[in-house]
Scaffold this motif. Structure first.
Motif, PDB file in Angstrom:
ATOM      1  N   ARG A 110     -22.579   1.184  20.797  1.00 13.92           N
ATOM      2  CA  ARG A 110     -22.030  -0.015  20.180  1.00 13.92           C
ATOM      3  C   ARG A 110     -20.528  -0.064  20.401  1.00 13.92           C
ATOM      4  O   ARG A 110     -19.887   0.958  20.602  1.00 13.92           O
ATOM      5  N   GLN A 111     -20.015  -1.291  20.357  1.00 14.75           N
ATOM      6  CA  GLN A 111     -18.577  -1.485  20.520  1.00 14.75           C
ATOM      7  C   GLN A 111     -18.112  -2.525  19.524  1.00 14.75           C
ATOM      8  O   GLN A 111     -18.525  -3.698  19.600  1.00 14.75           O
ATOM      9  N   ALA A 112     -17.263  -2.098  18.610  1.00 14.15           N
ATOM     10  CA  ALA A 112     -16.681  -2.998  17.623  1.00 14.15           C
ATOM     11  C   ALA A 112     -15.401  -3.604  18.196  1.00 14.15           C
ATOM     12  O   ALA A 112     -14.785  -3.024  19.101  1.00 14.15           O
ATOM     13  N   PRO A 113     -14.970  -4.748  17.667  1.00  8.59           N
ATOM     14  CA  PRO A 113     -13.751  -5.389  18.170  1.00  8.59           C
ATOM     15  C   PRO A 113     -12.557  -4.455  18.105  1.00  8.59           C
ATOM     16  O   PRO A 113     -12.294  -3.838  17.074  1.00  8.59           O
ATOM     17  N   GLY A 114     -11.849  -4.332  19.221  1.00  9.97           N
ATOM     18  CA  GLY A 114     -10.662  -3.511  19.264  1.00  9.97           C
ATOM     19  C   GLY A 114     -10.911  -2.020  19.333  1.00  9.97           C
ATOM     20  O   GLY A 114      -9.956  -1.230  19.270  1.00  9.97           O
ATOM     21  N   LYS A 115     -12.168  -1.618  19.452  1.00  9.14           N
ATOM     22  CA  LYS A 115     -12.501  -0.187  19.495  1.00  9.14           C
ATOM     23  C   LYS A 115     -13.230   0.146  20.795  1.00  9.14           C
ATOM     24  O   LYS A 115     -13.763  -0.721  21.479  1.00  9.14           O
ATOM     25  N   GLU A 116     -13.269   1.435  21.101  1.00 12.49           N
ATOM     26  CA  GLU A 116     -13.988   1.883  22.276  1.00 12.49           C
ATOM     27  C   GLU A 116     -15.494   1.899  21.993  1.00 12.49           C
ATOM     28  O   GLU A 116     -15.930   1.993  20.844  1.00 12.49           O
ATOM     29  N   ARG A 117     -16.258   1.833  23.076  1.00 11.70           N
ATOM     30  CA  ARG A 117     -17.706   1.922  22.929  1.00 11.70           C
ATOM     31  C   ARG A 117     -18.067   3.316  22.424  1.00 11.70           C
ATOM     32  O   ARG A 117     -17.536   4.318  22.902  1.00 11.70           O
ATOM     33  N   GLU A 118     -18.968   3.385  21.458  1.00 10.43           N
ATOM     34  CA  GLU A 118     -19.351   4.665  20.887  1.00 10.43           C
ATOM     35  C   GLU A 118     -20.867   4.846  20.932  1.00 10.43           C
ATOM     36  O   GLU A 118     -21.625   3.892  20.804  1.00 10.43           O
ATOM     37  N   TRP A 119     -21.260   6.091  21.082  1.00  8.74           N
ATOM     38  CA  TRP A 119     -22.670   6.442  21.119  1.00  8.74           C
ATOM     39  C   TRP A 119     -23.275   6.316  19.728  1.00  8.74           C
ATOM     40  O   TRP A 119     -22.660   6.692  18.733  1.00  8.74           O
ATOM     41  N   VAL A 120     -24.517   5.803  19.662  1.00 10.11           N
ATOM     42  CA  VAL A 120     -25.206   5.620  18.394  1.00 10.11           C
ATOM     43  C   VAL A 120     -26.408   6.554  18.287  1.00 10.11           C
ATOM     44  O   VAL A 120     -26.549   7.289  17.311  1.00 10.11           O
ATOM     45  N   ALA A 121     -27.286   6.496  19.283  1.00 12.96           N
ATOM     46  CA  ALA A 121     -28.509   7.295  19.207  1.00 12.96           C
ATOM     47  C   ALA A 121     -29.124   7.430  20.594  1.00 12.96           C
ATOM     48  O   ALA A 121     -28.909   6.580  21.465  1.00 12.96           O
ATOM     49  N   THR A 122     -29.882   8.508  20.765  1.00  9.93           N
ATOM     50  CA  THR A 122     -30.596   8.766  22.013  1.00  9.93           C
ATOM     51  C   THR A 122     -31.965   9.331  21.664  1.00  9.93           C
ATOM     52  O   THR A 122     -32.116  10.030  20.659  1.00  9.93           O
ATOM     53  N   ILE A 123     -32.949   9.021  22.504  1.00 11.94           N
ATOM     54  CA  ILE A 123     -34.263   9.623  22.344  1.00 11.94           C
ATOM     55  C   ILE A 123     -34.788  10.028  23.707  1.00 11.94           C
ATOM     56  O   ILE A 123     -34.674   9.271  24.671  1.00 11.94           O
TER      57      ILE A 123
END
Length: 120
Positions: free
Chosen positions: A38-51
Motif C-alpha cells: 500500500r501507498q499512502a499520500p506522501g509516503k513510500e509504498r509499504e509491504w502489507v502481507a504475503t502468502i
C-alpha cells in the motif's frame, strides 16, 4: 501476456471492513508468492502481507490481527480481508505476484492499484 486486476476498494467508516481481490490472467505456469502493498499520500509504498503457495501468511506489524490474506490457487486469485479499519489504513493498495509464465520466464507483476479510504 500476464495481467493482474484488482477490485474491492472503496470508502468505509473506521472500524469497518473491506475485501480486496486480485486476479491474475494470461499464460501462467505458477504463481508464488503473492501479496499486497500500500501507498499512502506522501509516503513510500509499504509491504502489507504475503502468502506462499502452501498458504503460509506473513503480515506487517501494523495490520497483524486485523487483515487476513488468502489465495485460491485454482482461480489464480488472492484476497485481502481488512477488518477493524483505521484512518491510517487509507492508501492505494497494490497486489503483487511473482509469476512463472508458460514459457518459463519469471517476473514480478503489479496490479493497477485500488483506493481504500477510511473516514467518517
Amino acid at each position: 501476456q500476464v495481467r493482474l486486476v484488482e477490485s474491492g476498494g472503496g470508502l468505509v467508516q473506521p472500524g469497518g471492513s473491506l475485501r480486496l481481490s486480485c486476479a491474475a490472467s494470461g499464460s501462467i505456469f505458477s504463481i508464488n508468492p503473492v501479496g499486497w502493498y500500500r501507498q499512502a499520500p506522501g509516503k513510500e509504498r509499504e509491504w502489507v502481507a504475503t502468502i506462499s503457495l502452501d498458504g503460509s501468511p506473513n503480515y506487517a506489524h501494523s495490520v497483524k490481527g486485523r487483515f487476513t490474506i488468502a489465495r485460491d490457487n485454482a482461480k489464480n486469485t488472492w484476497y485481502l480481508q481488512m477488518n477493524s479499519l483505521k484512518p491510517e489504513d487509507t492508501a492505494v493498495y497494490y497486489c503483487t505476484a511473482r509469476i512463472r509464465s508458460s514459457y518459463g520466464v519469471v517476473n514480478d507483476y503489479w496490479g493497477q492499484g485500488t483506493q481504500v479510504t477510511v473516514a467518517s
